[in-house]
Structures are given as structure tokens and as C-alpha cells.
Design a protein around this motif. Structure first.
Motif, PDB file in Angstrom:
ATOM      1  N   LEU A 165       0.843  -1.166  -0.112  1.00 29.91           N
ATOM      2  CA  LEU A 165      -0.013   0.082   0.001  1.00 29.91           C
ATOM      3  C   LEU A 165       0.863   1.387   0.100  1.00 29.91           C
ATOM      4  CD1 LEU A 165      -2.832  -1.103   2.495  1.00 29.91           C
ATOM      5  CD2 LEU A 165      -2.792  -1.075   0.197  1.00 29.91           C
ATOM      6  N   LEU A 166       1.115   1.668  -1.351  1.00 32.06           N
ATOM      7  CA  LEU A 166       1.907   2.923  -1.493  1.00 32.06           C
ATOM      8  C   LEU A 166       0.945   4.116  -2.161  1.00 32.06           C
ATOM      9  CD1 LEU A 166       5.172   1.258  -2.527  1.00 32.06           C
ATOM     10  CD2 LEU A 166       4.702   2.266  -0.384  1.00 32.06           C
ATOM     11  N   PRO A 167       1.331   5.246  -2.142  1.00 36.60           N
ATOM     12  CA  PRO A 167       0.591   6.305  -2.793  1.00 36.60           C
ATOM     13  C   PRO A 167       0.211   5.852  -4.255  1.00 36.60           C
ATOM     14  CG  PRO A 167       2.193   7.439  -1.399  1.00 36.60           C
ATOM     15  CD  PRO A 167       2.545   5.626  -1.334  1.00 36.60           C
ATOM     16  N   GLY A 168      -1.153   6.052  -4.515  1.00 35.05           N
ATOM     17  CA  GLY A 168      -1.473   5.854  -5.971  1.00 35.05           C
ATOM     18  C   GLY A 168      -2.168   4.440  -6.049  1.00 35.05           C
ATOM     19  N   VAL A 169      -1.771   3.374  -5.349  1.00 29.60           N
ATOM     20  CA  VAL A 169      -2.260   2.134  -5.346  1.00 29.60           C
ATOM     21  C   VAL A 169      -3.647   2.035  -4.881  1.00 29.60           C
ATOM     22  CG1 VAL A 169      -2.085  -0.345  -4.385  1.00 29.60           C
ATOM     23  CG2 VAL A 169      -0.035   0.968  -4.634  1.00 29.60           C
ATOM     24  N   LYS A 170      -4.382   0.893  -5.984  1.00 31.83           N
ATOM     25  CA  LYS A 170      -5.995   1.110  -5.795  1.00 31.83           C
ATOM     26  C   LYS A 170      -6.353  -0.023  -4.906  1.00 31.83           C
ATOM     27  CE  LYS A 170      -7.034   2.977 -10.249  1.00 31.83           C
ATOM     28  NZ  LYS A 170      -7.782   2.862 -11.799  1.00 31.83           N
ATOM     29  N   VAL A 171      -7.355   0.183  -4.189  1.00 38.09           N
ATOM     30  CA  VAL A 171      -7.828  -0.763  -3.072  1.00 38.09           C
ATOM     31  C   VAL A 171      -9.185  -1.006  -3.308  1.00 38.09           C
ATOM     32  CG1 VAL A 171      -6.023  -0.208  -1.353  1.00 38.09           C
ATOM     33  CG2 VAL A 171      -8.389   0.958  -1.440  1.00 38.09           C
ATOM     34  N   ALA A 172      -9.919  -2.219  -3.032  1.00 42.04           N
ATOM     35  CA  ALA A 172     -11.384  -2.650  -3.286  1.00 42.04           C
ATOM     36  C   ALA A 172     -11.819  -2.580  -1.860  1.00 42.04           C
ATOM     37  CB  ALA A 172     -11.302  -4.092  -3.678  1.00 42.04           C
ATOM     38  N   ALA A 173     -13.053  -2.400  -2.108  1.00 42.99           N
ATOM     39  CA  ALA A 173     -13.921  -2.281  -0.438  1.00 42.99           C
ATOM     40  C   ALA A 173     -13.690  -3.668   0.071  1.00 42.99           C
ATOM     41  CB  ALA A 173     -15.511  -1.948  -1.033  1.00 42.99           C
ATOM     42  N   GLY A 174     -13.417  -3.879   1.290  1.00 43.64           N
ATOM     43  CA  GLY A 174     -13.313  -4.888   2.055  1.00 43.64           C
ATOM     44  C   GLY A 174     -11.758  -5.601   2.045  1.00 43.64           C
ATOM     45  N   GLU A 175     -10.983  -4.884   1.172  1.00 39.86           N
ATOM     46  CA  GLU A 175      -9.466  -5.493   1.187  1.00 39.86           C
ATOM     47  C   GLU A 175      -8.846  -5.347   2.476  1.00 39.86           C
ATOM     48  OE1 GLU A 175      -5.625  -4.478  -1.476  1.00 39.86           O
ATOM     49  OE2 GLU A 175      -7.350  -4.081  -2.551  1.00 39.86           O
ATOM     50  N   VAL A 176      -8.046  -6.231   2.830  1.00 47.47           N
ATOM     51  CA  VAL A 176      -7.267  -6.072   4.112  1.00 47.47           C
ATOM     52  C   VAL A 176      -6.386  -5.088   3.864  1.00 47.47           C
ATOM     53  CG1 VAL A 176      -5.623  -7.111   5.709  1.00 47.47           C
ATOM     54  CG2 VAL A 176      -7.645  -8.354   4.806  1.00 47.47           C
ATOM     55  N   VAL A 177      -6.249  -4.122   4.862  1.00 48.91           N
ATOM     56  CA  VAL A 177      -5.192  -2.768   4.559  1.00 48.91           C
ATOM     57  C   VAL A 177      -4.235  -2.989   5.767  1.00 48.91           C
ATOM     58  CG1 VAL A 177      -6.653  -1.514   3.208  1.00 48.91           C
ATOM     59  CG2 VAL A 177      -6.643  -1.321   5.649  1.00 48.91           C
TER      60      VAL A 177
END
Length: 366
Positions: A165-177
Motif C-alpha cells: 500500500l503505497l500512494p496511488g495504489v488502488k484498493v477494493a472495498a473490504g480489502e485488508v489494509v
């Protein structure tokens, strides 16, 4: 003569190198300013709905009477509301800009191990992986676009943040962060390990200029636009609960929140109004092509909830901003942000109120 000549040439080379370095720094600063300006004038995605889900497996908030097992209170003797949003700290004297979500899973040592998930699809704006650098500890900021709005979510006191998880990386709802923890620049007891969670709006994309204007220490802002002073939180509980409504719309929920006051800003162009155009209130005469200014309605935290374009400037001063109106009931009940105070029969902006008004009006022009 030769030694003198060598020293002169060397000096000229050093001057040239220093000049090139200054030019590089100037170009970097200009590029950063242009990037911020472009971001401020970028219209967010209009069609995508902004629906947020709980960021951990603790679902007690959605159950009747479940607050006791959902919020992490500030101490054994405290009420669960001390972990909620609003003027809930220090006997109502301090603002808590998010909610503290209680842990449901512990390891053998009693440490929280709950997974933390993205509350909505979006992209990484910022990740601080230094435990003691902020009162947030290790924290992650995601940006979400939809309904003509740019919204951030913040996940704080994390034990760890996913490496990718770096700036600009896309994430989905519910994805573990990340994993819930208790990191901060102050001590959080093991039993109080929790997720501090926020949903809100970014005050300005030119936050560095605002910071330099109001704070003397140049090293005070270590986090750029993602400093907590620039992140204006709404009540996540209201938003998360409202999603069960079949007519749910994020912008409608925000517009219906209690109003503390309105700040009047002069100028036809306001970067905040572009990034948060989904908060714009339609006038009876339709869209105003060249407004004389705007009235920004804010909640008790100073977070924008509605923006009213003004066909004419009704202000009483030539200042860039002024206090337009105050909701007496809300102002009397919620004083902890210390934005305004009553001076005789009149409400006036306090220092914190002026700073907020300056932040929201950054970049305003004709």
C-alpha cells in the motif's frame, strides 16, 4: 598567478553547481504547487455512489444497543460515548474527530490482531509507518471519489500496514489494509488497542502554505496534505448506519447533518467548491455561472456539509472571508472546537475559527 587562477575556477564551478541545485529545488517546488493546483481543480467522479462499510469484523454498531461492545472507551470507568465522535473527551471539552472501534480478536499475549479493511473502493493517498511520528501512530489514508465528492477515510493506531500500500495504489472495498494495534506518540494500554476510524474531507490541497502562515516551526508538518489538521472528519457512525436506508446517498446524509455556522467566502472561484461540488446547493434560479462568493455551512467540527453559491456579495466587509450566520442551539451545546464565541449579542470567530475559515477559503479568487 596559477594558484589564484585555480581557486577562481573552482569557485566558479561551485557557484554554478549551487545555482543548479537552487534551480532544481525551485523547479520541484513549482511542480508541487502545480500538482496541488491541478488536484484542487479536478472534478471528482460524478456517478459512483459513495457507500462505506465497517472497516473491521465488529458489527455491533448496526445492532440495537450494541454501542457498548462496539466503541472503545477511554477508561474502565468511562461511558462508551468517550469512544464515539464529537465533543466526548475531557468532560465535553475536547473534540474526537473519528470513532474508536473495539477489538474482537486477541493473541495469547492479549494484543489485538483484528484485520482492518478498506471501507470503500479507492486509492492510497498516504501511509505513515513510523509509530511515534504522530498521535495517529501508524496510519493509512485512502481517497474515494463519487457523487461529485472527494472523501478520505483514515485508519489509525495500526500495528502494521500492508507492504504493497503505497500512494496511488488502488484498493477494493473490504480489502485488508492492515492489522489493528495501539501505535501512537503516546501510550495506549494493551486493553485499549483499537482502530481509530475517520470519514471526511480534505481542507485544502495547499496545506503547506496554510501551515507556514499559522505555525512558525517549519518541521511541524511531517505529513504534507495528510496532516490531521487538514483532515476534517464527519461522524462515521451516522454514515455507516445510514447505508441501510434504501434511499441512501452519501451527499444527502452529509447535507442533513446539524449546522454550526456558515462561513462566507469572497470570489467566483473556490477550489474547495470544485473538489466538493456534490455539496453544492442548487439555487431556485439554477446554477450560478459566476458567483460573487460562497457560504460554506459546517458542522460542530468545522467540516463542510453544504456549499451555497452567492449571486451577489452580501458581506459587510472586504475581507476574503467572514462569519455569515450561527446556529445558536448547536453553538451552545457543542463548544469544544472553540471556533466561535458570543461577544455580547453577537457571535464572532475565535482564533481556531479564523484558521478554519482561512483553510477552507485557500485559493479563492475572482
Amino acid at each position: 598567478m596559477m594558484p589564484t587562477c585555480k581557486i577562481t575556477v573552482f569557485s566558479l564551478i561551485m557557484i554554478l553547481l549551487m545555482s543548479l541545485g537552487c534551480m532544481h529545488e525551485s523547479m520541484e517546488a513549482s511542480a508541487k504547487a502545480l500538482t496541488n493546483k491541478a488536484a484542487d481543480n479536478k472534478q471528482p467522479a460524478p456517478s459512483l455512489p459513495l457507500a462505506f462499510q465497517l472497516p473491521t469484523t465488529n458489527r455491533a454498531l448496526l445492532q440495537k444497543g450494541g454501542e457498548q461492545t462496539f466503541f472503545t472507551k477511554t477508561g474502565p470507568e468511562k461511558h462508551w460515548s468517550s469512544g464515539a465522535y464529537g465533543c466526548v473527551r475531557n468532560s465535553g471539552g475536547s473534540m474526537h474527530e473519528g470513532i474508536d472501534i473495539r477489538s474482537l480478536s486477541r493473541d495469547k499475549a492479549g494484543e489485538a490482531i483484528d484485520t482492518v479493511m478498506a471501507a470503500a473502493p479507492g486509492k492510497v493517498a498516504f501511509a505513515n509507518r513510523r509509530s511515534g511520528a504522530s498521535s495517529y501512530g501508524k496510519y493509512l489514508v485512502l481517497l474515494h471519489e463519487g457523487e461529485n465528492l472527494e472523501v478520505y477515510t483514515l485508519y489509525a493506531h495500526l500495528k502494521s500496514i500492508e507492504t504493497r500500500l503505497l500512494p496511488g495504489v488502488k484498493v477494493a472495498a473490504g480489502e485488508v489494509v492492515g492489522v489493528m494495534g495501539r501505535t501512537a506518540n503516546h501510550d495506549i494500554p494493551k486493553e485499549r488497542a483499537h482502530l481509530h476510524f475517520e470519514i471526511g474531507f480534505v481542507g485544502s490541497r495547499d496545506f503547506d502554505s496554510w501551515m507556514k502562515r499559522h505555525y512558525k516551526d517549519p518541521n511541524f508538518n511531517k505529513f504534507g496534505n495528510w496532516h490531521g489538521y487538514n483532515l476534517l472528519g464527519l461522524d462515521p457512525s451516522v454514515i455507516l448506519r445510514a447505508r441501510s436506508d434504501p434511499d441512501y446517498q452519501f451527499a444527502t446524509v452529509v447535507a442533513g447533518l446539524p449546522e454550526l455556522m456558515r462561513l462566507r467566502v469572497r470570489g467566483s472561484k473556490l477550489p474547495l467548491a470544485v473538489r466538493l461540488s456534490g455539496l453544492m446547493v442548487t439555487t431556485p434560479h439554477g446554477e450560478i455561472a459566476n458567483p460573487a462568493g460562497y457560504e460554506i455551512a459546517v458542522n460542530a467540527n468545522g467540516t463542510p456539509i453544504r456549499i451555497h453559491p452567492l449571486p451577489k456579495w452580501p458581506g459587510t466587509t472586504k475581507a476574503r472571508y467572514e462569519l455569515a450566520s450561527v446556529n445558536n442551539e448547536i453553538a451552545t451545546k457543542h463548544r469544544c472546537r472553540k471556533l466561535i464565541f458570543r461577544k455580547g449579542a453577537k457571535w464572532v470567530l475565535m482564533d481556531s475559527g479564523h484558521k478554519l475559515a482561512d483553510l477552507l477559503s485557500m485559493g479563492a479568487s475572482d
